[in-house]
Design an enzyme around this catalytic site. Structure first.
Site, PDB file in Angstrom:
ATOM      1  N   SER A   7       0.830  -1.202   0.000  1.00 57.11           N
ATOM      2  CA  SER A   7       0.000   0.000   0.000  1.00 57.11           C
ATOM      3  C   SER A   7       0.868   1.256   0.000  1.00 57.11           C
ATOM      4  O   SER A   7       1.649   1.494   0.915  1.00 57.11           O
ATOM      5  CB  SER A   7      -0.927   0.008   1.214  1.00 57.11           C
ATOM      6  OG  SER A   7      -1.556   1.271   1.281  1.00 57.11           O
ATOM      7  N   HIS A  32      -1.169  -1.122  -4.300  1.00 57.10           N
ATOM      8  CA  HIS A  32      -2.466  -0.810  -3.700  1.00 57.10           C
ATOM      9  C   HIS A  32      -2.498   0.692  -3.418  1.00 57.10           C
ATOM     10  O   HIS A  32      -1.605   1.233  -2.761  1.00 57.10           O
ATOM     11  CB  HIS A  32      -2.655  -1.613  -2.404  1.00 57.10           C
ATOM     12  CG  HIS A  32      -4.017  -1.462  -1.801  1.00 57.10           C
ATOM     13  ND1 HIS A  32      -5.126  -2.138  -2.258  1.00 57.10           N
ATOM     14  CD2 HIS A  32      -4.453  -0.683  -0.766  1.00 57.10           C
ATOM     15  CE1 HIS A  32      -6.175  -1.808  -1.534  1.00 57.10           C
ATOM     16  NE2 HIS A  32      -5.803  -0.921  -0.622  1.00 57.10           N
ATOM     17  N   ASP A  34      -4.743   3.852  -2.014  1.00 59.76           N
ATOM     18  CA  ASP A  34      -5.879   4.197  -1.158  1.00 59.76           C
ATOM     19  C   ASP A  34      -6.319   5.642  -1.338  1.00 59.76           C
ATOM     20  O   ASP A  34      -5.566   6.569  -1.039  1.00 59.76           O
ATOM     21  CB  ASP A  34      -5.492   3.993   0.312  1.00 59.76           C
ATOM     22  CG  ASP A  34      -5.338   2.525   0.664  1.00 59.76           C
ATOM     23  OD1 ASP A  34      -6.302   1.772   0.460  1.00 59.76           O
ATOM     24  OD2 ASP A  34      -4.247   2.146   1.133  1.00 59.76           O
ATOM     25  N   MET A  36      -8.926   8.495  -0.113  1.00 60.09           N
ATOM     26  CA  MET A  36      -9.833   8.834   1.000  1.00 60.09           C
ATOM     27  C   MET A  36     -10.341  10.260   0.847  1.00 60.09           C
ATOM     28  O   MET A  36      -9.561  11.158   0.524  1.00 60.09           O
ATOM     29  CB  MET A  36      -9.085   8.725   2.323  1.00 60.09           C
ATOM     30  CG  MET A  36      -8.426   7.380   2.537  1.00 60.09           C
ATOM     31  SD  MET A  36      -7.489   7.366   4.065  1.00 60.09           S
ATOM     32  CE  MET A  36      -6.781   5.728   3.986  1.00 60.09           C
ATOM     33  N   HIS A  65      -8.304   1.560  -4.329  1.00 53.94           N
ATOM     34  CA  HIS A  65      -9.325   1.329  -3.305  1.00 53.94           C
ATOM     35  C   HIS A  65      -9.943   2.680  -2.942  1.00 53.94           C
ATOM     36  O   HIS A  65      -9.291   3.512  -2.324  1.00 53.94           O
ATOM     37  CB  HIS A  65      -8.629   0.671  -2.089  1.00 53.94           C
ATOM     38  CG  HIS A  65      -9.493   0.506  -0.886  1.00 53.94           C
ATOM     39  ND1 HIS A  65      -8.965   0.249   0.364  1.00 53.94           N
ATOM     40  CD2 HIS A  65     -10.841   0.556  -0.721  1.00 53.94           C
ATOM     41  CE1 HIS A  65      -9.950   0.142   1.248  1.00 53.94           C
ATOM     42  NE2 HIS A  65     -11.099   0.329   0.621  1.00 53.94           N
ATOM     43  N   MET A  67     -12.167   4.988  -0.875  1.00 55.56           N
ATOM     44  CA  MET A  67     -12.889   5.195   0.385  1.00 55.56           C
ATOM     45  C   MET A  67     -13.550   6.555   0.271  1.00 55.56           C
ATOM     46  O   MET A  67     -13.159   7.523   0.940  1.00 55.56           O
ATOM     47  CB  MET A  67     -11.912   5.106   1.562  1.00 55.56           C
ATOM     48  CG  MET A  67     -11.511   3.670   1.876  1.00 55.56           C
ATOM     49  SD  MET A  67      -9.955   3.556   2.777  1.00 55.56           S
ATOM     50  CE  MET A  67      -8.822   3.527   1.392  1.00 55.56           C
ATOM     51  N   MET A 136     -12.037  -5.511   4.498  1.00 56.35           N
ATOM     52  CA  MET A 136     -11.306  -4.678   5.452  1.00 56.35           C
ATOM     53  C   MET A 136     -11.103  -5.435   6.757  1.00 56.35           C
ATOM     54  O   MET A 136     -12.061  -5.915   7.367  1.00 56.35           O
ATOM     55  CB  MET A 136     -12.065  -3.373   5.739  1.00 56.35           C
ATOM     56  CG  MET A 136     -12.224  -2.435   4.548  1.00 56.35           C
ATOM     57  SD  MET A 136     -10.701  -2.075   3.648  1.00 56.35           S
ATOM     58  CE  MET A 136      -9.662  -1.415   4.950  1.00 56.35           C
ATOM     59  N   ASP A 174      -7.233  -6.374   3.587  1.00 56.01           N
ATOM     60  CA  ASP A 174      -6.666  -5.031   3.661  1.00 56.01           C
ATOM     61  C   ASP A 174      -6.699  -4.499   5.094  1.00 56.01           C
ATOM     62  O   ASP A 174      -7.761  -4.202   5.628  1.00 56.01           O
ATOM     63  CB  ASP A 174      -7.454  -4.111   2.725  1.00 56.01           C
ATOM     64  CG  ASP A 174      -6.805  -2.756   2.571  1.00 56.01           C
ATOM     65  OD1 ASP A 174      -5.693  -2.547   3.079  1.00 56.01           O
ATOM     66  OD2 ASP A 174      -7.432  -1.886   1.924  1.00 56.01           O
TER      67      ASP A 174
HETATM   68  C1  DX5 Z   1      -6.752   1.473   5.286  1.00 54.67           C
HETATM   69  C2  DX5 Z   1      -6.289   1.219   3.886  1.00 54.67           C
HETATM   70  C3  DX5 Z   1      -5.215   0.219   3.805  1.00 54.67           C
HETATM   71  C4  DX5 Z   1      -3.937   0.592   4.501  1.00 54.67           C
HETATM   72  C5  DX5 Z   1      -3.336  -0.666   5.001  1.00 54.67           C
HETATM   73  O1  DX5 Z   1      -7.807   2.353   5.266  1.00 54.67           O
HETATM   74  O2  DX5 Z   1      -7.349   0.790   3.080  1.00 54.67           O
HETATM   75  O3  DX5 Z   1      -4.948  -0.156   2.452  1.00 54.67           O
HETATM   76  O4  DX5 Z   1      -3.019   1.258   3.686  1.00 54.67           O
HETATM   77  O5  DX5 Z   1      -2.274  -0.328   5.789  1.00 54.67           O
HETATM   78  P1  DX5 Z   1      -1.624  -1.319   6.868  1.00 54.67           P
HETATM   79  O6  DX5 Z   1      -1.114  -2.483   6.080  1.00 54.67           O
HETATM   80  O7  DX5 Z   1      -0.544  -0.466   7.433  1.00 54.67           O
HETATM   81  O8  DX5 Z   1      -2.696  -1.690   7.820  1.00 54.67           O
HETATM   82 ZN    ZN Z   2      -6.842  -0.117   1.029  1.00 58.17          ZN
END
Ligand code: DX5
Ligand code: ZN
Length: 214
Positions: A7, A32, A34, A36, A65, A67, A136, A174
Protein backbone atom coordinates in the site's frame (compact mmCIF):
# COMPACT_ATOMS: atom_id res chain seq x y z
CA UNK A 1 0.34 -18.38 -5.77
CA UNK A 2 -1.10 -15.51 -3.76
CA UNK A 3 -0.72 -11.85 -4.69
CA UNK A 4 1.05 -9.20 -2.60
CA UNK A 5 0.00 -5.58 -3.00
CA UNK A 6 2.05 -3.05 -1.00
CA UNK A 7 0.00 0.00 0.00
CA UNK A 8 1.40 3.30 -1.24
CA UNK A 9 -0.28 5.03 1.72
CA UNK A 10 2.71 4.08 3.85
CA UNK A 11 5.31 5.08 1.24
CA UNK A 12 7.53 8.17 1.43
CA UNK A 13 5.40 10.86 -0.24
CA UNK A 14 8.39 13.18 -0.52
CA UNK A 15 10.12 10.61 -2.70
CA UNK A 16 7.39 8.47 -4.20
CA UNK A 17 9.44 7.53 -7.24
CA UNK A 18 11.99 5.76 -5.05
CA UNK A 19 9.34 3.60 -3.36
CA UNK A 20 7.63 2.90 -6.70
CA UNK A 21 10.93 1.65 -8.15
CA UNK A 22 11.42 -0.46 -5.04
CA UNK A 23 8.05 -2.15 -5.63
CA UNK A 24 8.78 -2.51 -9.36
CA UNK A 25 11.97 -4.40 -8.60
CA UNK A 26 10.48 -6.49 -5.77
CA UNK A 27 8.37 -9.65 -5.88
CA UNK A 28 5.21 -7.59 -5.31
CA UNK A 29 2.39 -8.07 -7.82
CA UNK A 30 0.28 -4.90 -7.60
CA UNK A 31 0.35 -1.39 -6.19
CA UNK A 32 -2.47 -0.81 -3.70
CA UNK A 33 -3.60 2.82 -3.91
CA UNK A 34 -5.88 4.20 -1.16
CA UNK A 35 -8.09 7.17 -1.98
CA UNK A 36 -9.83 8.83 1.00
CA UNK A 37 -12.25 11.75 0.84
CA UNK A 38 -12.55 12.87 4.46
CA UNK A 39 -16.30 12.06 4.35
CA UNK A 40 -16.60 8.29 4.00
CA UNK A 41 -13.53 7.96 6.24
CA UNK A 42 -12.06 10.43 8.75
CA UNK A 43 -8.93 11.04 6.67
CA UNK A 44 -7.93 12.55 3.33
CA UNK A 45 -5.18 10.90 1.28
CA UNK A 46 -4.67 11.96 -2.35
CA UNK A 47 -6.43 12.17 -5.69
CA UNK A 48 -5.95 12.13 -9.46
CA UNK A 49 -2.66 14.06 -9.84
CA UNK A 50 -0.86 11.74 -7.44
CA UNK A 51 -2.32 8.60 -9.04
CA UNK A 52 -1.20 9.86 -12.47
CA UNK A 53 2.29 10.42 -11.07
CA UNK A 54 2.37 6.89 -9.62
CA UNK A 55 1.16 5.45 -12.93
CA UNK A 56 4.01 7.15 -14.76
CA UNK A 57 6.58 4.95 -13.00
CA UNK A 58 4.61 1.90 -11.87
CA UNK A 59 5.40 -1.24 -13.87
CA UNK A 60 2.66 -3.27 -12.17
CA UNK A 61 -1.14 -2.89 -12.01
CA UNK A 62 -2.69 -0.15 -9.87
CA UNK A 63 -5.25 -1.61 -7.49
CA UNK A 64 -7.22 1.47 -6.48
CA UNK A 65 -9.33 1.33 -3.31
CA UNK A 66 -11.86 4.15 -3.10
CA UNK A 67 -12.89 5.19 0.38
CA UNK A 68 -15.18 7.91 -0.93
CA UNK A 69 -18.91 8.57 -1.00
CA UNK A 70 -20.75 8.23 -4.33
CA UNK A 71 -17.77 6.63 -6.10
CA UNK A 72 -19.82 6.23 -9.31
CA UNK A 73 -19.26 9.94 -10.03
CA UNK A 74 -15.55 9.46 -10.74
CA UNK A 75 -15.13 6.10 -12.47
CA UNK A 76 -13.97 7.54 -15.79
CA UNK A 77 -11.46 9.88 -14.12
CA UNK A 78 -9.89 7.02 -12.15
CA UNK A 79 -9.53 5.04 -15.36
CA UNK A 80 -7.86 8.04 -17.00
CA UNK A 81 -5.58 8.49 -13.99
CA UNK A 82 -4.31 4.93 -14.46
CA UNK A 83 -6.39 2.56 -12.33
CA UNK A 84 -6.39 -1.08 -13.45
CA UNK A 85 -8.66 -2.32 -10.67
CA UNK A 86 -11.23 -0.09 -9.00
CA UNK A 87 -12.83 -1.05 -5.69
CA UNK A 88 -15.80 0.81 -4.24
CA UNK A 89 -17.24 0.37 -0.77
CA UNK A 90 -20.55 -1.44 -0.58
CA UNK A 91 -21.51 0.97 2.22
CA UNK A 92 -20.94 3.95 -0.13
CA UNK A 93 -22.63 2.74 -3.29
CA UNK A 94 -26.42 2.69 -3.46
CA UNK A 95 -26.63 1.08 -6.89
CA UNK A 96 -23.74 -1.32 -6.62
CA UNK A 97 -24.67 -3.47 -9.60
CA UNK A 98 -24.74 -0.47 -11.93
CA UNK A 99 -21.47 0.85 -10.50
CA UNK A 100 -19.72 -2.48 -11.15
CA UNK A 101 -20.96 -2.52 -14.74
CA UNK A 102 -19.66 1.03 -15.20
CA UNK A 103 -16.23 0.02 -13.89
CA UNK A 104 -16.07 -2.97 -16.24
CA UNK A 105 -17.25 -0.88 -19.18
CA UNK A 106 -14.13 1.24 -18.64
CA UNK A 107 -11.99 -1.88 -18.94
CA UNK A 108 -11.08 -2.16 -15.26
CA UNK A 109 -11.45 -5.07 -12.83
CA UNK A 110 -14.38 -4.36 -10.53
CA UNK A 111 -13.84 -4.60 -6.78
CA UNK A 112 -16.13 -4.28 -3.77
CA UNK A 113 -14.72 -3.32 -0.39
CA UNK A 114 -16.56 -4.25 2.81
CA UNK A 115 -16.07 -2.74 6.25
CA UNK A 116 -15.42 -4.95 9.29
CA UNK A 117 -19.07 -4.68 10.43
CA UNK A 118 -20.59 -5.52 7.03
CA UNK A 119 -21.76 -9.14 6.78
CA UNK A 120 -20.44 -11.29 3.93
CA UNK A 121 -24.08 -12.21 3.20
CA UNK A 122 -24.65 -8.74 1.67
CA UNK A 123 -22.57 -9.97 -1.28
CA UNK A 124 -24.70 -13.05 -1.95
CA UNK A 125 -26.70 -11.62 -4.85
CA UNK A 126 -23.80 -9.89 -6.55
CA UNK A 127 -20.79 -12.12 -6.02
CA UNK A 128 -20.62 -13.41 -9.62
CA UNK A 129 -20.30 -9.80 -10.84
CA UNK A 130 -17.34 -9.01 -8.55
CA UNK A 131 -13.74 -9.57 -9.65
CA UNK A 132 -12.27 -8.75 -6.24
CA UNK A 133 -13.64 -8.40 -2.71
CA UNK A 134 -11.49 -6.07 -0.62
CA UNK A 135 -12.24 -7.29 2.88
CA UNK A 136 -11.31 -4.68 5.45
CA UNK A 137 -9.51 -6.18 8.41
CA UNK A 138 -9.28 -2.75 10.09
CA UNK A 139 -11.65 0.20 10.00
CA UNK A 140 -10.67 2.07 6.84
CA UNK A 141 -8.98 5.44 7.07
CA UNK A 142 -5.46 4.86 8.34
CA UNK A 143 -2.44 2.66 7.84
CA UNK A 144 -0.72 0.84 10.69
CA UNK A 145 -3.81 -0.28 12.63
CA UNK A 146 -4.33 -3.53 14.50
CA UNK A 147 -5.71 -6.53 12.59
CA UNK A 148 -9.28 -7.54 13.56
CA UNK A 149 -9.30 -11.28 14.37
CA UNK A 150 -12.93 -11.81 13.32
CA UNK A 151 -11.70 -11.43 9.72
CA UNK A 152 -10.73 -15.13 9.54
CA UNK A 153 -14.31 -16.29 9.92
CA UNK A 154 -15.44 -13.77 7.29
CA UNK A 155 -12.82 -15.11 4.85
CA UNK A 156 -14.18 -18.64 5.37
CA UNK A 157 -17.74 -17.46 4.77
CA UNK A 158 -16.74 -15.56 1.64
CA UNK A 159 -14.76 -18.50 0.28
CA UNK A 160 -17.80 -20.72 0.78
CA UNK A 161 -20.03 -18.23 -1.05
CA UNK A 162 -17.58 -17.94 -3.97
CA UNK A 163 -17.31 -21.72 -4.33
CA UNK A 164 -21.07 -22.20 -4.02
CA UNK A 165 -21.72 -19.66 -6.79
CA UNK A 166 -18.85 -20.90 -8.93
CA UNK A 167 -17.52 -17.32 -8.99
CA UNK A 168 -13.99 -16.29 -9.95
CA UNK A 169 -13.79 -13.55 -7.30
CA UNK A 170 -10.47 -12.93 -5.56
CA UNK A 171 -10.39 -12.34 -1.80
CA UNK A 172 -8.17 -9.41 -0.82
CA UNK A 173 -7.34 -8.66 2.81
CA UNK A 174 -6.67 -5.03 3.66
CA UNK A 175 -5.38 -3.77 7.00
CA UNK A 176 -3.01 -4.99 9.66
CA UNK A 177 -1.48 -7.74 7.53
CA UNK A 178 1.92 -8.69 8.94
CA UNK A 179 4.52 -11.44 8.94
CA UNK A 180 2.76 -13.18 11.84
CA UNK A 181 -0.73 -13.44 10.33
CA UNK A 182 -0.18 -13.61 6.56
CA UNK A 183 0.24 -17.40 6.42
CA UNK A 184 -3.01 -18.05 8.29
CA UNK A 185 -4.82 -15.57 6.02
CA UNK A 186 -3.66 -17.45 2.93
CA UNK A 187 -4.51 -20.81 4.48
CA UNK A 188 -8.00 -19.53 5.34
CA UNK A 189 -8.67 -18.51 1.72
CA UNK A 190 -7.14 -15.10 0.99
CA UNK A 191 -5.82 -14.57 -2.54
CA UNK A 192 -4.41 -11.05 -2.17
CA UNK A 193 -2.58 -9.48 0.76
CA UNK A 194 -2.38 -5.70 1.07
CA UNK A 195 0.44 -4.50 3.29
CA UNK A 196 1.41 -0.92 4.07
CA UNK A 197 3.05 -0.50 7.42
CA UNK A 198 4.55 -4.00 7.48
CA UNK A 199 6.40 -3.32 4.22
CA UNK A 200 7.39 0.32 4.52
CA UNK A 201 8.25 0.41 8.23
CA UNK A 202 10.55 -2.54 7.89
CA UNK A 203 14.32 -2.18 7.60
CA UNK A 204 14.31 -3.95 4.26
CA UNK A 205 10.98 -3.54 2.38
CA UNK A 206 12.15 -5.66 -0.57
CA UNK A 207 12.95 -8.54 1.77
CA UNK A 208 9.65 -8.09 3.65
CA UNK A 209 7.73 -8.31 0.36
CA UNK A 210 9.66 -11.49 -0.49
CA UNK A 211 8.73 -12.95 2.93
CA UNK A 212 5.04 -12.10 2.37
CA UNK A 213 5.23 -13.95 -0.97
CA UNK A 214 6.56 -17.17 0.65
C1 DX5 B 1 -6.75 1.47 5.29
C2 DX5 B 1 -6.29 1.22 3.89
C3 DX5 B 1 -5.22 0.22 3.81
C4 DX5 B 1 -3.94 0.59 4.50
C5 DX5 B 1 -3.34 -0.67 5.00
O1 DX5 B 1 -7.81 2.35 5.27
O2 DX5 B 1 -7.35 0.79 3.08
O3 DX5 B 1 -4.95 -0.16 2.45
O4 DX5 B 1 -3.02 1.26 3.69
O5 DX5 B 1 -2.27 -0.33 5.79
P1 DX5 B 1 -1.62 -1.32 6.87
O6 DX5 B 1 -1.11 -2.48 6.08
O7 DX5 B 1 -0.54 -0.47 7.43
O8 DX5 B 1 -2.70 -1.69 7.82
ZN1 ZN C 1 -6.84 -0.12 1.03
Amino acid sequence: MHIVAPSILSADFSNLQKDIELINKSEADWFHVDVMDGVFVPNISFGFPVIKAIKKYAAKPLDVHLMIVQPERYIKQFKEAGADHLSVHIEASTHLHRTLQMIKAEGMKAGVAINPHTPVSTLADIITDIDLVCMMSVNPGFGGQKFIEHTYSKISQLKELILKCNAKTLIEIDGGVDLKNYRKLIDTGADVLVAGNTVFSSDNPTETIALLKK
